[in-house]
Design an enzyme around this catalytic site. Structure first.
Site, PDB file in Angstrom:
ATOM      1  N   CYS A   1     -84.693-101.356  23.358  1.00 39.60           N
ATOM      2  CA  CYS A   1     -84.159-100.519  22.277  1.00 39.60           C
ATOM      3  C   CYS A   1     -83.365 -99.348  22.824  1.00 39.60           C
ATOM      4  CB  CYS A   1     -85.269-100.054  21.347  1.00 39.60           C
ATOM      5  SG  CYS A   1     -86.629 -99.285  22.200  1.00 39.60           S
TER       6      CYS A   1
ATOM      7  N   HIS B   1     -79.179 -97.715  40.383  1.00 39.55           N
ATOM      8  CA  HIS B   1     -79.420 -97.697  38.940  1.00 39.55           C
ATOM      9  C   HIS B   1     -80.552 -98.660  38.555  1.00 39.55           C
ATOM     10  CE1 HIS B   1     -78.448 -96.970  34.743  1.00 39.55           C
ATOM     11  NE2 HIS B   1     -78.565 -98.275  34.540  1.00 39.55           N
TER      12      HIS B   1
ATOM     13  N   SER C   1     -85.631 -93.425  31.944  1.00 42.00           N
ATOM     14  CA  SER C   1     -86.086 -93.681  30.579  1.00 42.00           C
ATOM     15  C   SER C   1     -85.969 -92.436  29.712  1.00 42.00           C
ATOM     16  CB  SER C   1     -87.546 -94.114  30.588  1.00 42.00           C
ATOM     17  OG  SER C   1     -87.701 -95.235  31.392  1.00 42.00           O
TER      18      SER C   1
ATOM     19  N   GLU D   1     -92.533 -93.816  31.285  1.00 39.98           N
ATOM     20  CA  GLU D   1     -93.169 -94.767  30.353  1.00 39.98           C
ATOM     21  C   GLU D   1     -93.221 -96.131  31.030  1.00 39.98           C
ATOM     22  OE1 GLU D   1     -91.632 -97.296  28.530  1.00 39.98           O
ATOM     23  OE2 GLU D   1     -89.531 -97.009  29.059  1.00 39.98           O
ATOM     24  N   PRO D   2     -94.323 -96.834  30.896  1.00 36.91           N
ATOM     25  CA  PRO D   2     -94.547 -98.003  31.732  1.00 36.91           C
ATOM     26  C   PRO D   2     -93.940 -99.327  31.230  1.00 36.91           C
ATOM     27  CG  PRO D   2     -96.519 -97.512  30.494  1.00 36.91           C
ATOM     28  CD  PRO D   2     -95.501 -96.491  30.099  1.00 36.91           C
ATOM     29  N   GLN D   3     -93.495 -99.364  29.972  1.00 36.94           N
ATOM     30  CA  GLN D   3     -93.059-100.656  29.424  1.00 36.94           C
ATOM     31  C   GLN D   3     -91.841-101.240  30.131  1.00 36.94           C
ATOM     32  OE1 GLN D   3     -93.925 -98.134  27.551  1.00 36.94           O
ATOM     33  NE2 GLN D   3     -95.262 -98.802  25.896  1.00 36.94           N
TER      34      GLN D   3
ATOM     35  N   GLN E   1     -90.347-105.194  30.854  1.00 36.71           N
ATOM     36  CA  GLN E   1     -89.155-105.741  30.215  1.00 36.71           C
ATOM     37  C   GLN E   1     -88.172-106.288  31.257  1.00 36.71           C
ATOM     38  OE1 GLN E   1     -88.455-102.104  28.185  1.00 36.71           O
ATOM     39  NE2 GLN E   1     -89.307-102.804  26.241  1.00 36.71           N
TER      40      GLN E   1
ATOM     41  N   GLY F   1    -107.666 -88.651   5.541  1.00 35.62           N
ATOM     42  CA  GLY F   1    -106.280 -88.911   5.188  1.00 35.62           C
ATOM     43  C   GLY F   1    -105.753 -90.105   5.958  1.00 35.62           C
TER      44      GLY F   1
ATOM     45  N   GLY G   1    -101.931 -91.654   8.181  1.00 31.39           N
ATOM     46  CA  GLY G   1    -100.669 -91.272   8.802  1.00 31.39           C
ATOM     47  C   GLY G   1    -100.543 -91.973  10.133  1.00 31.39           C
TER      48      GLY G   1
ATOM     49  N   MET H   1     -99.500 -91.088  13.171  1.00 33.02           N
ATOM     50  CA  MET H   1    -100.031 -90.465  14.378  1.00 33.02           C
ATOM     51  C   MET H   1    -101.561 -90.470  14.384  1.00 33.02           C
ATOM     52  SD  MET H   1     -98.124 -87.117  15.757  1.00 33.02           S
ATOM     53  CE  MET H   1     -97.021 -86.740  14.425  1.00 33.02           C
TER      54      MET H   1
END
Lengths: 227, 425
Positions: free
Chosen positions: B54, B103, B113, B118-120, B124, B193, B195, B197
């Site tokens: 993304c 690169h 990133s 971030e490990p994803q 990928q 509640g 949400g 998060m």
């Protein structure tokens, strides 16, 4: 090593002057710390224990190690048990004080939301609280045992259990203090901050009983810390 | 062979292209395999792989003719996505050689990133590489490059603190809880509640083996649905006060204009709770949890700003660690270049030998054609002598090319050799 050597050499338990007493305190603290680390994996407590032990040992090393003429007074089974139990108990309580200090530091970091140097390095509050509690239980048990053996010894030597010696009085106060702390914890769940503060106060009283009383007040325990 | 191969990378990412454009160019799995096959058809492309997430679309190629290949890839993307080249051309970056290698390393190590560390992304890239190997569009160079890439990414992750510390609100809350409770095992959680998060935080807690989950919602039915999701239990909104006696962690995210839990609620129950610690995570705006509760002993309240503060601090820490990561990448780029250059030497040596052998063979034939009186033994001896001469003449230049001297020297020697012997004609 040195203590063992002296023990063998003089045939006398190494707690007859301040040099020996302090070294013994240092060694027992180190021993209890190692046991604790084995059980809880709380390496960080070393930042407290190491300076404490080093400090005790340094002072011990600076003091003259005058050997005294052998006195049978110190070779009684009850007496040795008394001394060993008290030392182990006090070492455990010293570490409880350390755990309490670390607890307060970490709690402050969390409450104030300014996570400083300690936040990442210190373990969780729960672990510190548990460790402190375990130390106090151990320390209190040993202290009780030490006091009882002390009483028995006193009876066998002086013919009475209690002689209102200042050290005895202060030991009694210390014991009551920890007894109160444990009682509160068991019945009302006293824990966390208040328990930590009590552990610190308790140890301050112990330090006074251990050293202060001998220097400031007179009594038959005096000679163990004589220089 | 003969003319030089180049590693070329072209792509766009969150820094160069707005999300609208990235959406338009995002390439699905099916499209990837179509694209790989199409790229392979291009005469100048030797090896290729493609990855699209993304935040980025990147095409990594080994090519013979850079300009041609790049233009062809642009055209193909334009056709595939029905988007004129001019629409995305300005957002594209094109790297070659060391820069392309760097690169790839940086992307895989998550230094490039949006959220550093971030490990994803590594997963990928592995997937994209797998795709390239199954469609057989990767070859010697890409295989080597990608294996190096995985190695570098792993090194950066283990040798720097780039992946330490939570950088999302919900994860920061969980990390904080760990500093209070040590372990979440058996700790009860109350979600007030709903949400995104807040639910994410509950999921994190469940993954960390938290105990029972209670859900309180103004609309009881919504609460029941949520409770089902977490395999928990729904309670009514007015039961919250009672529930406080047994839970340890409270995550609140309601639209209520007033405090849902006040200081008095908590003060009254401390004794019944045996002073066990209470941790409030207040994600709501306006706040649900009375901040005064934080002053009570053994109660800790963190609101969304406090958590955001932690996240900001942690991002800062990661960026500091990223500098160490860059150093590891620089090292790896150098070592890859060494390998790449040693590879370049071999065709030149082969061609050089071929040329000299051909000359020797040609001259030998010419001479023997004119001289007819030699015996078979003599012929043999002469041809052996020629072979030996070729070997002796070539020995020193070959050794020089093969030696792993400084890389600048090596490319100069390579260039001189090719010119001297006219190998490129």
């Amino acid at each position: 090593m040195e203590l063992g050597y002296q023990f063998v050499q003089s045939g006398q338990f190494p707690a007859s002057n301040l040099h020996e007493t302090l070294s013994l305190a240092g060694w027992t603290t180190a021993g209890v710390f190692l046991l604790l680390q084995y059980k809880f994996g709380l390496k960080i407590l070393g930042v407290y224990a190491a300076p404490l032990i080093t400090f005790a040992m340094l002072i011990a090393a600076r003091l003259p190690d005058v050997s005294r003429e052998t006195r049978n007074l110190l070779n009684n089974f009850w007496l040795i048990t008394h001394v060993v139990a008290i030392f182990i108990g006090e070492a455990a309580l010293a570490l409880a004080c350390g755990a309490g200090l670390l607890y307060l530091l970490q709690e402050h970091a969390i409450k104030s939301k300014h996570r400083g140097f300690f936040f990442k390095r210190l373990p969780s509050l729960e672990l510190l609280d548990h460790t402190g509690y375990a130390c106090i239980v151990t320390g209190f048990t040993m202290l009780t045992f030490g006091l009882i053996t002390g009483l028995i010894y006193a009876k066998s030597v002086w013919g009475r259990f209690w002689s209102w010696d200042p050290k005895e009085v202060w030991s009694g106060i210390t014991w009551l203090l920890y007894a109160a702390l444990l009682h509160q914890r068991l019945t009302f769940g006293w824990r966390g901050r208040r328990a930590a503060i009590m552990a610190i106060i308790g140890f301050a009283v112990i330090l006074f009983t251990f050293l202060g009383v001998n220097f400031l007040l007179k009594g038959h325990h005096g000679e163990f810390t004589r220089m | 062979m003969g003319s030089k191969l180049d590693i070329v990378l072209l792509g766009l990412n969150h820094k160069t292209a707005p999300v609208a454009l990235r959406e338009c160019l995002a390439i699905s799995k099916d499209e990837t395999s179509i694209a790989l096959k199409a790229f392979q058809e291009l005469p100048s492309v030797r090896e290729v792989m493609l990855f699209s997430t993304c935040n980025r679309v990147e095409v990594l190629m080994v090519v013979q003719d850079k300009m041609n290949s790049v233009d062809a890839v642009k055209l193909f993307l334009s056709g595939l996505k029905h988007l004129p080249v001019s629409e995305f051309e300005r957002s594209l970056y094109i790297y070659e050689g060391d820069d392309a290698v760097r690169h790839v390393f940086r992307v895989a190590a998550s230094l490039d990133s949006m959220v550093v560390g971030e490990p994803q992304i590594l997963g990928q890239i592995k997937e994209a590489y797998h795709m390239a190997t199954t469609t057989k569009t990767s070859g010697v160079l890409l295989n080597k490059l990608l294996h190096r890439t995985f190695f570098v990414a792993k090194r950066v992750r283990t040798e720097t603190g780039i992946g330490d510390n939570a950088v999302s609100i919900s994860y920061a809350a969980v990390e904080l809880g760990r500093k209070i409770f040590g372990t979440f095992e058996g700790k009860k959680v109350l979600l007030i509640g709903a949400g995104e998060m807040a639910e994410l935080a509950v999921e994190h807690l469940i993954r960390n083996r938290a105990g029972d989950i209670l859900v309180a919602n103004r609309t009881f039915e919504t609460g029941v649905d949520l409770a089902m999701k977490f395999k928990g239990q729904a309670i009514r909104f007015d039961e919250i006060e009672d529930a406080l006696k047994q839970v340890d962690i409270i995550i609140s995210s309601t639209g209520s204009p007033d405090y849902v839990v006040t200081r008095n609620h908590v003060k009254g129950i401390a004794r019944q709770r045996h002073n066990r610690p209470l941790f409030f995570i207040d994600i709501a705006v306006p706040r649900d949890i009375d901040p005064e509760i934080n002053r009570l002993s053994n109660s800790y309240v963190y609101d969304i700003d406090d958590l955001q503060g932690i996240v900001d601090e942690n991002v800062e820490d990661r960026n500091k660690e990223a500098i160490k990561g860059e150093r590891i990448v620089d090292e790896a780029v150098l070592s890859f270049r060494h390998w790449y250059e040693s590879l370049e030497v071999i065709p030149t040596i082969v061609e050089l030998r071929k040329k000299v052998e051909e000359i020797a063979k040609g001259e030998l034939e010419k001479t023997l054609h004119a001289v007819k009186h030699l015996s078979a033994d003599d012929l043999n001896a002469i041809s052996r002598m020629t072979e030996a001469m070729v070997n002796k003449i070539l020995h020193d230049p070959t050794m020089l090319l093969k030696s792993s001297g400084r890389h600048e020297d090596k490319s100069v020697y390579l260039d001189v050799t090719r010119k001297m012997f006219k190998l490129d004609e």
